[in-house]
Design an enzyme around this catalytic site. Structure first.
Site, short mmCIF file in Angstrom:
data_model
loop_
_atom_site.label_atom_id
_atom_site.label_comp_id
_atom_site.label_asym_id
_atom_site.label_seq_id
_atom_site.Cartn_x
_atom_site.Cartn_y
_atom_site.Cartn_z
N GLY A 155 14.10 58.84 29.20
CA GLY A 155 14.79 60.08 29.57
C GLY A 155 14.41 60.48 30.98
N TYR A 181 14.22 70.16 14.94
CA TYR A 181 13.64 69.75 16.23
C TYR A 181 12.16 70.15 16.29
CZ TYR A 181 13.00 70.22 21.40
OH TYR A 181 12.56 70.17 22.71
N1 LIG Z 1 14.28 71.96 28.95
C1 LIG Z 1 13.45 72.63 28.18
O1 LIG Z 1 13.44 73.88 28.19
C2 LIG Z 1 12.47 71.91 27.27
C3 LIG Z 1 11.51 72.68 26.59
C4 LIG Z 1 10.62 72.03 25.74
C5 LIG Z 1 10.68 70.66 25.59
N2 LIG Z 1 11.64 69.94 26.26
C6 LIG Z 1 11.64 68.49 26.06
O2 LIG Z 1 11.57 67.88 27.33
C7 LIG Z 1 12.15 66.57 27.27
C8 LIG Z 1 13.11 66.39 28.42
O3 LIG Z 1 14.12 67.36 28.33
P1 LIG Z 1 14.91 67.95 29.61
O4 LIG Z 1 14.87 69.41 29.47
O5 LIG Z 1 14.43 67.32 30.85
O6 LIG Z 1 16.39 67.48 29.21
P2 LIG Z 1 17.57 66.82 30.06
O7 LIG Z 1 17.68 67.44 31.42
O8 LIG Z 1 18.73 66.91 29.14
O9 LIG Z 1 17.13 65.30 30.21
C9 LIG Z 1 16.96 64.50 29.07
C10 LIG Z 1 16.80 63.05 29.44
O10 LIG Z 1 16.64 62.30 28.23
C11 LIG Z 1 17.67 61.34 28.14
N3 LIG Z 1 18.02 61.14 26.75
C12 LIG Z 1 18.40 62.05 25.83
N4 LIG Z 1 18.63 61.46 24.64
C13 LIG Z 1 18.40 60.13 24.84
C14 LIG Z 1 18.47 58.99 24.01
N5 LIG Z 1 18.83 59.05 22.73
N6 LIG Z 1 18.15 57.79 24.56
C15 LIG Z 1 17.78 57.68 25.85
N7 LIG Z 1 17.71 58.73 26.68
C16 LIG Z 1 18.01 59.93 26.17
C17 LIG Z 1 18.81 61.88 29.00
O11 LIG Z 1 19.67 60.83 29.41
P3 LIG Z 1 21.17 60.70 28.81
O12 LIG Z 1 21.80 62.02 28.95
O13 LIG Z 1 21.79 59.65 29.65
O14 LIG Z 1 20.99 60.28 27.38
C18 LIG Z 1 18.01 62.48 30.14
O15 LIG Z 1 17.58 61.46 31.02
C19 LIG Z 1 12.78 66.46 25.88
O16 LIG Z 1 11.91 65.73 25.04
C20 LIG Z 1 12.89 67.90 25.42
O17 LIG Z 1 12.88 68.00 24.03
C21 LIG Z 1 12.52 70.53 27.11
#
Ligand SMILES: NC(=O)c1ccc[n+]([C@@H]2O[C@H](COP(=O)([O-])OP(=O)(O)OC[C@H]3O[C@@H](n4cnc5c(N)ncnc54)[C@H](OP(=O)(O)O)[C@@H]3O)[C@@H](O)[C@H]2O)c1
Length: 249
Positions: free
Chosen positions: A13, A150
């Site tokens: 990701g 989740y």
């Molecule tokens: N943003 C928040 O507020 C927040 C808070 C707490 C925890 N998190 C955690 O932080 C992590 C990153 O999230 P983010 O906020 O940076 O989200 P994001 O901007 O949506 O980025 C997510 C990344 O993961 C990839 N991804 C998602 N599902 C995938 C799959 N099945 N296989 C391969 N790649 C996948 C996406 O690529 P594609 O779109 O190409 O699949 C993208 O590169 C996650 O684990 C999320 O649960 C986020």
């Protein structure tokens, strides 16, 4: 600082949000990085931005055959892995009474089962001094309405952080987690189909709940990941909250 000179890293990701910011920081400090994603457009943009020290690979974080292919890619390109940042994930907002088996399974597969097995597949390339970092979520310790599956998956991931840290300790591999609070500038809410207006509203509400009264940035999470990956040489099995004080105050 060139803390990552000569180091290799895999970031799942890594084409958007937290993963992309982390890839940027690792490369800036000297690493060669493989990042994964699924969406062709985002992958192309990430490759263009990260440049020649990055290899962007299409790999579904829920697919064990994709993980095998990724392990083969790491073997072929780097031969070894110093940092594994297991970050791919998202949460579907679904009230408990509307939860379906399919969404429940998707949440557990993406946020718990996938992270577990990718470590198993990649660990043969990791040696003494290397480290694994998982991305968990504030939703694994606070009740967040409509994020029950989740939150449960991310709680499992917190547990795995401890268990795998213990099992990999004899090999000199540290395992830790970063626990983000609400982070702006990510695609996470668009990804789960939230309309623009609702998204803005959710962000305003979340910022109000944070003691620091703001959202975090992907760059702030990236700095914590780099710390756990390189500097935290006497730390394993730990989950570091980066949440503006939400979990502690
Ligand atoms: N943003 C928040 O507020 C927040 C808070 C707490 C925890 N998190 C955690 O932080 C992590 C990153 O999230 P983010 O906020 O940076 O989200 P994001 O901007 O949506 O980025 C997510 C990344 O993961 C990839 N991804 C998602 N599902 C995938 C799959 N099945 N296989 C391969 N790649 C996948 C996406 O690529 P594609 O779109 O190409 O699949 C993208 O590169 C996650 O684990 C999320 O649960 C986020």
């Amino acid at each position: 600082m060139n803390r990552f000179e000569g180091k290799t890293a895999l970031i799942t990701g890594g084409t958007a949000g937290i993963g992309l910011a982390t890839a940027r920081l690792f490369i800036h400090e000297g690493a060669r990085v493989i990042v994964t994603g699924r969406n062709a457009e985002t992958m192309k943009a990430a490759q263009a931005e990260l440049g020649e020290n990055a290899i962007v690979v299409r790999s579904d974080a829920t697919s064990l055959p994709d993980m095998d292919a990724l392990a083969a890619k790491v073997k072929e390109t780097f031969g070894k892995l110093d940092v594994l940042f297991v970050n791919a994930g998202y949460g579907q907002f679904v009230p408990f009474e509307a939860m379906t088996e399919a969404i429940y399974d998707e949440m557990l597969n993406l946020n718990a089962k996938g992270p577990y097995f990718i470590v198993q597949k990649l660990v043969p390339f990791m040696s003494e001094g290397s480290s694994v970092i998982f991305t968990t979520s504030l939703a694994n310790m606070k009740a967040v309405p409509a994020l029950s599956a989740y939150g449960a998956a991310k709680a499992a991931l917190r547990s795995m952080t401890r268990s795998l840290a213990s099992e990999l300790l004899p090999r000199g591999i540290r395992v830790n987690a970063v626990n983000p609070g609400p982070i702006g500038e990510t695609d996470i809410l668009q990804k789960v189909g939230m309309p623009e207006e609702a998204k803005d509203q959710v962000y305003v509400q979340m910022a109000q709940s944070v003691p620091m009264k703001r959202l975090g940035t992907p760059g702030e999470i990236a700095k914590a990941v780099a710390f756990l990956a390189i500097d935290a040489t006497f730390t394993t099995g730990f989950e570091l909250p980066v949440d503006g004080g939400w979990s502690q105050l």
